[in-house]
Design a protein around this motif. Structure first.
Motif, PDB file in Angstrom:
ATOM      1  N   PHE A 152      45.536  -1.467  -0.151  1.00  0.00           N
ATOM      2  CA  PHE A 152      45.486  -1.789   1.283  1.00  0.00           C
ATOM      3  C   PHE A 152      46.356  -3.005   1.590  1.00  0.00           C
ATOM      4  CE2 PHE A 152      43.566  -4.245   4.748  1.00  0.00           C
ATOM      5  CZ  PHE A 152      43.594  -3.314   5.765  1.00  0.00           C
ATOM      6  N   PHE A 153      46.272  -4.001   0.734  1.00  0.00           N
ATOM      7  CA  PHE A 153      47.067  -5.214   0.929  1.00  0.00           C
ATOM      8  C   PHE A 153      48.559  -4.908   0.852  1.00  0.00           C
ATOM      9  CE2 PHE A 153      49.263  -8.826  -1.109  1.00  0.00           C
ATOM     10  CZ  PHE A 153      49.085  -9.778  -0.137  1.00  0.00           C
ATOM     11  N   ILE A 154      48.951  -4.004  -0.063  1.00  0.00           N
ATOM     12  CA  ILE A 154      50.369  -3.674  -0.235  1.00  0.00           C
ATOM     13  C   ILE A 154      50.908  -2.933   0.978  1.00  0.00           C
ATOM     14  CG2 ILE A 154      52.006  -2.328  -1.625  1.00  0.00           C
ATOM     15  CD1 ILE A 154      50.230  -2.850  -4.037  1.00  0.00           C
ATOM     16  N   HIS A 155      50.195  -1.878   1.396  1.00  0.00           N
ATOM     17  CA  HIS A 155      50.694  -1.033   2.483  1.00  0.00           C
ATOM     18  C   HIS A 155      50.643  -1.736   3.841  1.00  0.00           C
ATOM     19  CE1 HIS A 155      51.219   2.321  -0.160  1.00  0.00           C
ATOM     20  NE2 HIS A 155      49.937   2.423  -0.456  1.00  0.00           N
ATOM     21  N   VAL A 174      45.069  -7.189  19.774  1.00  0.00           N
ATOM     22  CA  VAL A 174      43.941  -6.267  19.920  1.00  0.00           C
ATOM     23  C   VAL A 174      44.135  -5.029  19.042  1.00  0.00           C
ATOM     24  CG1 VAL A 174      42.770  -4.732  21.540  1.00  0.00           C
ATOM     25  CG2 VAL A 174      43.319  -7.065  22.220  1.00  0.00           C
ATOM     26  N   ALA A 175      45.312  -4.421  19.119  1.00  0.00           N
ATOM     27  CA  ALA A 175      45.565  -3.212  18.332  1.00  0.00           C
ATOM     28  C   ALA A 175      45.531  -3.507  16.837  1.00  0.00           C
ATOM     29  CB  ALA A 175      46.923  -2.619  18.723  1.00  0.00           C
ATOM     30  N   SER A 176      46.153  -4.597  16.420  1.00  0.00           N
ATOM     31  CA  SER A 176      46.183  -4.929  14.992  1.00  0.00           C
ATOM     32  C   SER A 176      44.801  -5.311  14.476  1.00  0.00           C
ATOM     33  CB  SER A 176      47.171  -6.073  14.738  1.00  0.00           C
ATOM     34  OG  SER A 176      48.483  -5.694  15.073  1.00  0.00           O
ATOM     35  N   SER A 177      44.016  -6.018  15.286  1.00  0.00           N
ATOM     36  CA  SER A 177      42.658  -6.392  14.862  1.00  0.00           C
ATOM     37  C   SER A 177      41.818  -5.152  14.609  1.00  0.00           C
ATOM     38  CB  SER A 177      41.990  -7.265  15.930  1.00  0.00           C
ATOM     39  OG  SER A 177      42.654  -8.485  16.074  1.00  0.00           O
ATOM     40  N   TYR A 178      41.909  -4.198  15.512  1.00  0.00           N
ATOM     41  CA  TYR A 178      41.145  -2.962  15.342  1.00  0.00           C
ATOM     42  C   TYR A 178      41.624  -2.189  14.112  1.00  0.00           C
ATOM     43  CZ  TYR A 178      39.313   1.690  16.158  1.00  0.00           C
ATOM     44  OH  TYR A 178      38.682   2.899  16.000  1.00  0.00           O
ATOM     45  N   ASP A 179      42.938  -2.007  13.998  1.00  0.00           N
ATOM     46  CA  ASP A 179      43.482  -1.226  12.878  1.00  0.00           C
ATOM     47  C   ASP A 179      43.159  -1.859  11.533  1.00  0.00           C
ATOM     48  OD1 ASP A 179      44.537   0.586  14.664  1.00  0.00           O
ATOM     49  OD2 ASP A 179      46.539  -0.302  14.665  1.00  0.00           O
ATOM     50  N   LEU A 180      43.319  -3.168  11.427  1.00  0.00           N
ATOM     51  CA  LEU A 180      43.072  -3.839  10.154  1.00  0.00           C
ATOM     52  C   LEU A 180      41.584  -3.865   9.813  1.00  0.00           C
ATOM     53  CD1 LEU A 180      45.583  -6.813  10.475  1.00  0.00           C
ATOM     54  CD2 LEU A 180      45.758  -4.849   8.934  1.00  0.00           C
ATOM     55  N   THR A 181      40.728  -4.055  10.820  1.00  0.00           N
ATOM     56  CA  THR A 181      39.284  -4.096  10.564  1.00  0.00           C
ATOM     57  C   THR A 181      38.779  -2.752  10.061  1.00  0.00           C
ATOM     58  OG1 THR A 181      38.959  -5.793  12.254  1.00  0.00           O
ATOM     59  CG2 THR A 181      37.023  -4.535  11.585  1.00  0.00           C
ATOM     60  N   PHE A 182      39.114  -1.687  10.781  1.00  0.00           N
ATOM     61  CA  PHE A 182      38.647  -0.370  10.356  1.00  0.00           C
ATOM     62  C   PHE A 182      39.411   0.124   9.127  1.00  0.00           C
ATOM     63  CE2 PHE A 182      36.394  -0.368  14.277  1.00  0.00           C
ATOM     64  CZ  PHE A 182      35.350   0.527  14.107  1.00  0.00           C
ATOM     65  N   LEU A 202      40.341  -1.843   6.628  1.00  0.00           N
ATOM     66  CA  LEU A 202      39.661  -2.502   5.514  1.00  0.00           C
ATOM     67  C   LEU A 202      38.300  -1.878   5.255  1.00  0.00           C
ATOM     68  CD1 LEU A 202      39.624  -4.788   3.441  1.00  0.00           C
ATOM     69  CD2 LEU A 202      38.680  -6.290   5.228  1.00  0.00           C
ATOM     70  N   LEU A 203      37.573  -1.532   6.328  1.00  0.00           N
ATOM     71  CA  LEU A 203      36.274  -0.870   6.162  1.00  0.00           C
ATOM     72  C   LEU A 203      36.435   0.464   5.444  1.00  0.00           C
ATOM     73  CD1 LEU A 203      33.233  -0.737   6.809  1.00  0.00           C
ATOM     74  CD2 LEU A 203      33.849   0.358   8.977  1.00  0.00           C
ATOM     75  N   ASP A 204      37.420   1.264   5.864  1.00  0.00           N
ATOM     76  CA  ASP A 204      37.684   2.541   5.188  1.00  0.00           C
ATOM     77  C   ASP A 204      38.025   2.329   3.721  1.00  0.00           C
ATOM     78  OD1 ASP A 204      37.207   4.035   7.419  1.00  0.00           O
ATOM     79  OD2 ASP A 204      39.302   4.242   8.004  1.00  0.00           O
ATOM     80  N   ALA A 205      38.837   1.310   3.450  1.00  0.00           N
ATOM     81  CA  ALA A 205      39.249   1.045   2.072  1.00  0.00           C
ATOM     82  C   ALA A 205      38.044   0.700   1.198  1.00  0.00           C
ATOM     83  CB  ALA A 205      40.268  -0.088   2.036  1.00  0.00           C
ATOM     84  N   ILE A 206      37.127  -0.127   1.703  1.00  0.00           N
ATOM     85  CA  ILE A 206      35.949  -0.526   0.926  1.00  0.00           C
ATOM     86  C   ILE A 206      35.032   0.667   0.682  1.00  0.00           C
ATOM     87  CG2 ILE A 206      33.862  -1.942   0.976  1.00  0.00           C
ATOM     88  CD1 ILE A 206      35.485  -4.039   2.528  1.00  0.00           C
ATOM     89  N   ILE A 207      34.796   1.459   1.743  1.00  0.00           N
ATOM     90  CA  ILE A 207      33.902   2.617   1.606  1.00  0.00           C
ATOM     91  C   ILE A 207      34.487   3.638   0.639  1.00  0.00           C
ATOM     92  CG2 ILE A 207      32.891   4.576   2.820  1.00  0.00           C
ATOM     93  CD1 ILE A 207      32.647   2.793   5.282  1.00  0.00           C
ATOM     94  N   LEU A 240      32.138   3.956  17.319  1.00  0.00           N
ATOM     95  CA  LEU A 240      33.263   4.156  16.408  1.00  0.00           C
ATOM     96  C   LEU A 240      32.822   4.063  14.950  1.00  0.00           C
ATOM     97  CD1 LEU A 240      35.958   2.114  18.355  1.00  0.00           C
ATOM     98  CD2 LEU A 240      36.035   4.569  17.880  1.00  0.00           C
ATOM     99  N   LEU A 241      31.876   3.177  14.658  1.00  0.00           N
ATOM    100  CA  LEU A 241      31.351   3.088  13.294  1.00  0.00           C
ATOM    101  C   LEU A 241      30.619   4.367  12.909  1.00  0.00           C
ATOM    102  CD1 LEU A 241      30.028  -0.599  13.155  1.00  0.00           C
ATOM    103  CD2 LEU A 241      31.847   0.392  11.758  1.00  0.00           C
ATOM    104  N   CYS A 242      29.841   4.910  13.838  1.00  0.00           N
ATOM    105  CA  CYS A 242      29.136   6.177  13.562  1.00  0.00           C
ATOM    106  C   CYS A 242      30.135   7.305  13.292  1.00  0.00           C
ATOM    107  CB  CYS A 242      28.228   6.539  14.734  1.00  0.00           C
ATOM    108  SG  CYS A 242      26.819   5.433  14.947  1.00  0.00           S
ATOM    109  N   HIS A 243      31.191   7.375  14.095  1.00  0.00           N
ATOM    110  CA  HIS A 243      32.237   8.371  13.868  1.00  0.00           C
ATOM    111  C   HIS A 243      32.909   8.162  12.514  1.00  0.00           C
ATOM    112  CE1 HIS A 243      33.026   9.861  18.253  1.00  0.00           C
ATOM    113  NE2 HIS A 243      31.749   9.817  17.950  1.00  0.00           N
TER     114      HIS A 243
END
Length: 405
Positions: A307-310, A137-145, A147-152, A30-33
């Protein structure tokens, strides 16, 4: 920090257990994608400049080239998105399966003892297992990726904005406007919704209590009918529902205020950026394609910074889910530790941190899997010539059977 520590502790249940190899492999794919998708977004950023410049300088050859590029670019985006979603679904199923079995192993063997303990951290275990695990599980995945998208995207588009902004503009002007606007928005949204997490936690608790009362009335329907206690049960149910309704109203008021803020925040952001960029376009310092690139970069930067607001509503709900699961786990593992040591329940000094030894023992049980059920073990009940008679001698029931697997 507390939320991050607790969420990480819960995620380790899977990623150091059944997901040590399979789950981590899913995450790497998923990270590669994700990284490939970010590269495609950068290609699209350059494409948008050429597309809008085409309106100022139309050409048949340029149009055909743009259409060819569009099919290749968006075809790649669609392919990446579809397979990312497919791998994500496989990760979710495997993750939920392991965590469900983990919490079932805590609850099922000690369900009666937990009920007698009357600890609010052990309230509604069916809700913890059936709802909170899936949401976690769903929220952990959504928030982790997310946040990663937001930083990148913040890093990429900040650089691109500095690169394409009008030469006469003050260095970092556009980025500074986006940063200031987002910081002000974050402060306001936190001030409005600071109680949302508490209301979410209370809502789940009150909802569980209401469902438990409904189940009790259903299971004890004969007793209720015999005692003719319908009115008392209705009053009890209505009392539980009033707690749920009041909590819902408080949440609705907060969400209404956040909704008003969201409706004002996003449209005003677009107007603000247009007002800042238009003077440079009118003077002829930048092309239409450059204006659209600046708008796109500013939109991505503010989306990353916002990201924090939305995600504030989801974060509030996520915090409540994590707290419920974490407290349930800590209390359950402490109970198991006391039982294994032969101590009365509640002997452990603190149940604020999951007991490491009890956790390791539980993982070892899950790795071994459930024992196979033999025919001998399955023979749980055997009745031979069981007779039920009245004092008058009349036979009401005469059975001879054996319950097996």
């Amino acid at each position: 920090v507390k939320l991050l520590r607790r969420a990480t502790s819960l995620a380790k249940i899977y990623f150091v257990g059944a997901g040590k190899v399979k789950g981590r492999a899913y995450m790497v794919m998923l990270l590669c994608h994700n990284f490939f998708g970010q590269y495609l977004n950068l290609v699209n950023f350059d494409y948008m400049s050429r597309f809008w410049n085409f309106y100022q300088h139309p050409s048949q050859a340029v149009f055909m080239a743009l259409m060819g590029n569009w099919f290749v670019l968006y075809g790649s985006m669609c392919l990446t998105a579809v397979y990312s979603r497919y791998i994500e679904s496989m990760l979710m199923i495997h993750w939920k399966d392991h965590m469900t079995r983990y919490f079932q192993r805590i609850w099922v063997p000690h369900s009666y003892a937990f009920k007698m303990k009357d600890d609010r951290r052990l309230d509604n275990p069916d809700q913890r297992i059936q709802e909170d695990i899936g949401h976690f599980v769903a929220s952990s995945y959504d928030l982790t990726f997310g946040l990663l998208d937001a930083i990148i995207q913040l890093g990429i588009y900040s650089f691109m904005l500095v690169k394409v902004q009008p030469k006469s503009a003050f260095p970092g002007l556009l980025f500074g406007i986006a940063l200031t606007y987002t910081v002000l928005g974050s402060v306001v949204v936190h001030w409005i919704g600071k109680d949302l997490a508490i209301l979410s936690w209370q809502g789940e608790r009150y909802g569980g209590h209401f469902r438990a009362e409904l189940r009790r009335v259903h299971d004890q329907g004969e007793t209720v009918a015999a005692l003719r206690s319908h009115d008392a049960e209705l009053m009890r149910l209505q009392s539980r529902f009033e707690d749920l309704k009041l909590n819902k109203w408080k949440g609705m008021i907060l969400k209404k205020q956040l909704g008003w803020f969201d409706r004002i925040y996003d449209p005003f952001k677009s107007v603000l950026f247009v007002c800042v960029l238009m003077p440079f376009f009118i003077k002829g310092e930048v092309s239409l394609g450059t204006v659209k690139q600046c708008e796109m970069a500013l939109s991505r930067i503010t989306a990353s910074l916002s990201f924090f607001i939305h995600e504030y509503k989801q974060l509030a709900s996520y915090r409540a889910q994590v707290d419920r699961l974490y407290d349930f786990r800590c209390c359950g593992l402490a109970f198991m530790k006391d039982k294994q040591a032969g101590n009365p329940p509640g002997t452990s000094e603190s149940a604020e941190v999951p007991d490491a030894q009890a956790d390791r023992d539980l993982h070892q049980v899950l790795e071994r899997g459930a024992p196979s059920i033999t025919r001998e073990l399955a023979e749980v009940l055997e009745l031979k010539r069981a007779t039920l008679s009245l004092p008058s001698g009349e036979t009401l029931l005469d059975v001879d059977f054996r319950v097996t697997r």
